[in-house]
Design a protein around this motif. Structure first.
Motif, PDB file in Angstrom:
ATOM      1  N   LYS A 134      13.245 -15.483  10.006  1.00 26.06           N
ATOM      2  CA  LYS A 134      13.038 -14.279  10.819  1.00 26.06           C
ATOM      3  C   LYS A 134      11.660 -13.704  10.508  1.00 26.06           C
ATOM      4  CE  LYS A 134      15.062  -9.781  12.009  1.00 26.06           C
ATOM      5  NZ  LYS A 134      15.127 -10.094  13.458  1.00 26.06           N
ATOM      6  N   GLU A 135      10.972 -13.275  11.537  1.00 24.29           N
ATOM      7  CA  GLU A 135       9.685 -12.600  11.375  1.00 24.29           C
ATOM      8  C   GLU A 135       9.902 -11.090  11.483  1.00 24.29           C
ATOM      9  OE1 GLU A 135       6.597 -14.015  13.884  1.00 24.29           O
ATOM     10  OE2 GLU A 135       6.768 -16.109  13.210  1.00 24.29           O
ATOM     11  N   PHE A 136       9.142 -10.331  10.703  1.00 24.26           N
ATOM     12  CA  PHE A 136       9.274  -8.879  10.733  1.00 24.26           C
ATOM     13  C   PHE A 136       7.976  -8.236  10.252  1.00 24.26           C
ATOM     14  CE2 PHE A 136      10.942 -10.592   6.801  1.00 24.26           C
ATOM     15  CZ  PHE A 136      10.326  -9.835   5.814  1.00 24.26           C
ATOM     16  N   THR A 137       7.878  -6.943  10.487  1.00 25.41           N
ATOM     17  CA  THR A 137       6.692  -6.171  10.107  1.00 25.41           C
ATOM     18  C   THR A 137       7.037  -5.240   8.951  1.00 25.41           C
ATOM     19  OG1 THR A 137       5.893  -6.219  12.393  1.00 25.41           O
ATOM     20  CG2 THR A 137       4.922  -4.578  10.925  1.00 25.41           C
ATOM     21  N   SER A 138       6.177  -5.208   7.955  1.00 29.02           N
ATOM     22  CA  SER A 138       6.424  -4.371   6.777  1.00 29.02           C
ATOM     23  C   SER A 138       6.520  -2.903   7.171  1.00 29.02           C
ATOM     24  CB  SER A 138       5.299  -4.555   5.759  1.00 29.02           C
ATOM     25  OG  SER A 138       5.190  -5.911   5.365  1.00 29.02           O
ATOM     26  N   ASP A 139       7.404  -2.179   6.473  1.00 35.07           N
ATOM     27  CA  ASP A 139       7.555  -0.750   6.769  1.00 35.07           C
ATOM     28  C   ASP A 139       7.242   0.127   5.551  1.00 35.07           C
ATOM     29  OD1 ASP A 139       9.697  -1.308   5.157  1.00 35.07           O
ATOM     30  OD2 ASP A 139      11.236  -0.541   6.503  1.00 35.07           O
ATOM     31  N   LEU A 140       6.654  -0.478   4.511  1.00 41.27           N
ATOM     32  CA  LEU A 140       6.273   0.274   3.315  1.00 41.27           C
ATOM     33  C   LEU A 140       4.971  -0.310   2.773  1.00 41.27           C
ATOM     34  CD1 LEU A 140       7.184   2.463   1.200  1.00 41.27           C
ATOM     35  CD2 LEU A 140       8.100   0.552  -0.134  1.00 41.27           C
ATOM     36  N   ILE A 141       4.063   0.581   2.398  1.00 44.46           N
ATOM     37  CA  ILE A 141       2.763   0.141   1.885  1.00 44.46           C
ATOM     38  C   ILE A 141       2.455   0.849   0.571  1.00 44.46           C
ATOM     39  CG2 ILE A 141       1.520   1.910   3.206  1.00 44.46           C
ATOM     40  CD1 ILE A 141      -0.793  -0.074   3.521  1.00 44.46           C
ATOM     41  N   THR A 142       1.835   0.135  -0.337  1.00 42.58           N
ATOM     42  CA  THR A 142       1.326   0.751  -1.572  1.00 42.58           C
ATOM     43  C   THR A 142      -0.156   0.434  -1.671  1.00 42.58           C
ATOM     44  OG1 THR A 142       1.804  -1.170  -2.986  1.00 42.58           O
ATOM     45  CG2 THR A 142       3.562   0.481  -2.725  1.00 42.58           C
ATOM     46  N   TRP A 143      -0.886   1.374  -2.202  1.00 38.93           N
ATOM     47  CA  TRP A 143      -2.333   1.200  -2.358  1.00 38.93           C
ATOM     48  C   TRP A 143      -2.785   1.968  -3.588  1.00 38.93           C
ATOM     49  CZ3 TRP A 143      -5.980   5.200  -2.107  1.00 38.93           C
ATOM     50  CH2 TRP A 143      -7.320   4.796  -2.170  1.00 38.93           C
ATOM     51  N   SER A 144      -3.785   1.445  -4.272  1.00 41.66           N
ATOM     52  CA  SER A 144      -4.299   2.126  -5.461  1.00 41.66           C
ATOM     53  C   SER A 144      -5.801   1.937  -5.570  1.00 41.66           C
ATOM     54  CB  SER A 144      -3.614   1.594  -6.731  1.00 41.66           C
ATOM     55  OG  SER A 144      -3.953   0.239  -6.944  1.00 41.66           O
ATOM     56  N   GLY A 145      -6.407   2.841  -6.304  1.00 41.06           N
ATOM     57  CA  GLY A 145      -7.834   2.768  -6.583  1.00 41.06           C
ATOM     58  C   GLY A 145      -8.100   3.397  -7.935  1.00 41.06           C
ATOM     59  N   SER A 146      -9.164   2.977  -8.582  1.00 37.63           N
ATOM     60  CA  SER A 146      -9.488   3.507  -9.914  1.00 37.63           C
ATOM     61  C   SER A 146     -10.884   4.120  -9.911  1.00 37.63           C
ATOM     62  CB  SER A 146      -9.390   2.409 -10.970  1.00 37.63           C
ATOM     63  OG  SER A 146     -10.282   1.353 -10.678  1.00 37.63           O
ATOM     64  N   PHE A 147     -11.083   5.098 -10.769  1.00 40.07           N
ATOM     65  CA  PHE A 147     -12.386   5.752 -10.894  1.00 40.07           C
ATOM     66  C   PHE A 147     -12.729   5.905 -12.372  1.00 40.07           C
ATOM     67  CE2 PHE A 147      -8.963   8.668 -10.252  1.00 40.07           C
ATOM     68  CZ  PHE A 147      -9.165   9.743 -11.089  1.00 40.07           C
ATOM     69  N   THR A 148     -14.023   5.912 -12.666  1.00 44.11           N
ATOM     70  CA  THR A 148     -14.492   5.814 -14.046  1.00 44.11           C
ATOM     71  C   THR A 148     -15.600   6.824 -14.335  1.00 44.11           C
ATOM     72  OG1 THR A 148     -13.989   3.452 -14.043  1.00 44.11           O
ATOM     73  CG2 THR A 148     -15.489   4.225 -15.747  1.00 44.11           C
ATOM     74  N   LYS A 149     -15.590   7.287 -15.582  1.00 44.90           N
ATOM     75  CA  LYS A 149     -16.673   8.132 -16.085  1.00 44.90           C
ATOM     76  C   LYS A 149     -17.055   7.663 -17.486  1.00 44.90           C
ATOM     77  CE  LYS A 149     -17.961  11.183 -13.044  1.00 44.90           C
ATOM     78  NZ  LYS A 149     -19.350  11.221 -12.566  1.00 44.90           N
ATOM     79  N   ASN A 150     -18.366   7.748 -17.795  1.00 43.49           N
ATOM     80  CA  ASN A 150     -18.864   7.339 -19.101  1.00 43.49           C
ATOM     81  C   ASN A 150     -19.696   8.466 -19.702  1.00 43.49           C
ATOM     82  OD1 ASN A 150     -21.167   6.021 -20.860  1.00 43.49           O
ATOM     83  ND2 ASN A 150     -19.460   4.563 -20.840  1.00 43.49           N
ATOM     84  N   ASN A 151     -19.416   8.760 -20.980  1.00 37.06           N
ATOM     85  CA  ASN A 151     -20.169   9.812 -21.652  1.00 37.06           C
ATOM     86  C   ASN A 151     -20.106   9.574 -23.160  1.00 37.06           C
ATOM     87  OD1 ASN A 151     -21.002  12.544 -22.699  1.00 37.06           O
ATOM     88  ND2 ASN A 151     -20.953  13.025 -20.505  1.00 37.06           N
ATOM     89  N   TYR A 152     -21.170   9.976 -23.863  1.00 31.60           N
ATOM     90  CA  TYR A 152     -21.160   9.827 -25.318  1.00 31.60           C
ATOM     91  C   TYR A 152     -20.163  10.793 -25.962  1.00 31.60           C
ATOM     92  CZ  TYR A 152     -25.167   6.690 -25.446  1.00 31.60           C
ATOM     93  OH  TYR A 152     -25.993   5.602 -25.305  1.00 31.60           O
ATOM     94  N   ASP A 153     -19.922  11.897 -25.292  1.00 30.59           N
ATOM     95  CA  ASP A 153     -18.979  12.892 -25.813  1.00 30.59           C
ATOM     96  C   ASP A 153     -17.641  12.736 -25.093  1.00 30.59           C
ATOM     97  OD1 ASP A 153     -18.374  15.460 -27.330  1.00 30.59           O
ATOM     98  OD2 ASP A 153     -17.999  16.060 -25.245  1.00 30.59           O
ATOM     99  N   LEU A 154     -16.564  12.579 -25.846  1.00 31.50           N
ATOM    100  CA  LEU A 154     -15.251  12.298 -25.245  1.00 31.50           C
ATOM    101  C   LEU A 154     -14.770  13.454 -24.371  1.00 31.50           C
ATOM    102  CD1 LEU A 154     -12.862  10.411 -24.968  1.00 31.50           C
ATOM    103  CD2 LEU A 154     -11.928  11.389 -27.078  1.00 31.50           C
ATOM    104  N   LYS A 155     -14.923  14.698 -24.853  1.00 29.32           N
ATOM    105  CA  LYS A 155     -14.474  15.849 -24.061  1.00 29.32           C
ATOM    106  C   LYS A 155     -15.251  15.951 -22.750  1.00 29.32           C
ATOM    107  CE  LYS A 155     -13.685  20.837 -24.177  1.00 29.32           C
ATOM    108  NZ  LYS A 155     -14.224  21.000 -22.825  1.00 29.32           N
TER     109      LYS A 155
END
Length: 243
Positions: free
Chosen positions: A44-65
């Motif tokens: 049987k062929e069918f179309t998905s009815d639920l999607i998941t998506w994710s993305g990541s973002f980054t920061k760099n610093n010498y000071d952790l705070k």
């Protein structure tokens, strides 16, 4: 003389009885082998009815705070952007922050390697799960709008699922069983026989692939999540007695 006749009679009788047992064994063996095994396919062929998506973002610093503070600013920008695109706050999930120390490596005049601390690298992921498939697809394709705001953002490909898979599976099993039965009836008809009782039924694993793809089937089952359009299939092996 009488003893010889009796001995011959007993031997003959034993031979006859032995032939009877042998004939019965052959008859039962042939009866046991008089079966048909067929495999039916349901798909049987069918179309998905639920999607998941994710993305990541980054920061760099010498000071952790400071790195945490910078990441929090980006998180607020991303959250506001997603909400402006129609994403509900309860559909967004931000992961825990991953912290990594980064180093640069140099060699001195003697060729010895040294590592120099290059700051903290903080990464966080935002994930979305939604039944509004088209909306999330469009969002994932236009995520450069976030990058244009100066955020180091990496988008992952969407993953597609189907929430009514159990209903599809039941329908495929019924179709595969019907297909196998029809095959068995045709074989029996061509052999001038008819089907008897069903002796055994064995169900294969469900295979979900993209339609018209060359994806390989897996012994444990295949589950494609990269294609919105899907094709599911399952096999049923039936063994019938033949009359």
């Amino acid at each position: 003389m009488n003893k010889s006749i009796i001995a011959i009679t007993i031997a003959a009788l034993g031979f006859v009885i032995g032939l009877a047992f042998l004939g019965n064994a052959i008859k039962n063996r042939n009866r046991a082998d008089n079966t048909i095994s067929v495999t039916g396919l349901g798909s049987k062929e069918f179309t998905s009815d639920l999607i998941t998506w994710s993305g990541s973002f980054t920061k760099n610093n010498y000071d952790l705070k400071s790195a945490y503070d910078d990441l929090a600013v980006d998180r607020k920008v991303i959250s506001d952007y997603l909400i402006s695109k129609g994403i509900k706050p309860n559909e967004m999930v931000f992961s825990a922050v991953d912290i990594q120390k980064t180093y640069n490596y140099t060699s001195d005049e003697n060729g010895r390697s040294h590592q120099i601390f290059a700051g903290y690298n903080l990464t966080q992921t935002v994930s979305i799960e939604s039944k509004e498939v088209q909306k999330i697809e469009n969002l994932s394709r236009n995520i450069t709008e976030i990058i244009n705001r100066g955020i180091e953002f990496t988008s992952s490909p969407p993953q597609y699922f189907y929430t009514k898979l159990s209903q599809v599976k039941h329908e495929m099993i019924a179709n595969a069983t019907k297909d196998a039965r029809e095959r068995a009836e045709k074989i029996a008809e061509n052999a001038g026989a008819s089907l008897g009782n069903l002796k055994k039924a064995t169900m294969g694993v469900i295979q979900i692939t993209a339609p018209n793809s060359n994806e390989d089937y897996s012994y444990g089952g295949t589950f494609n999540t990269s294609s919105k359009e899907k094709e599911a299939s399952i096999t049923i092996k039936l063994e019938y007695q033949v009359k």
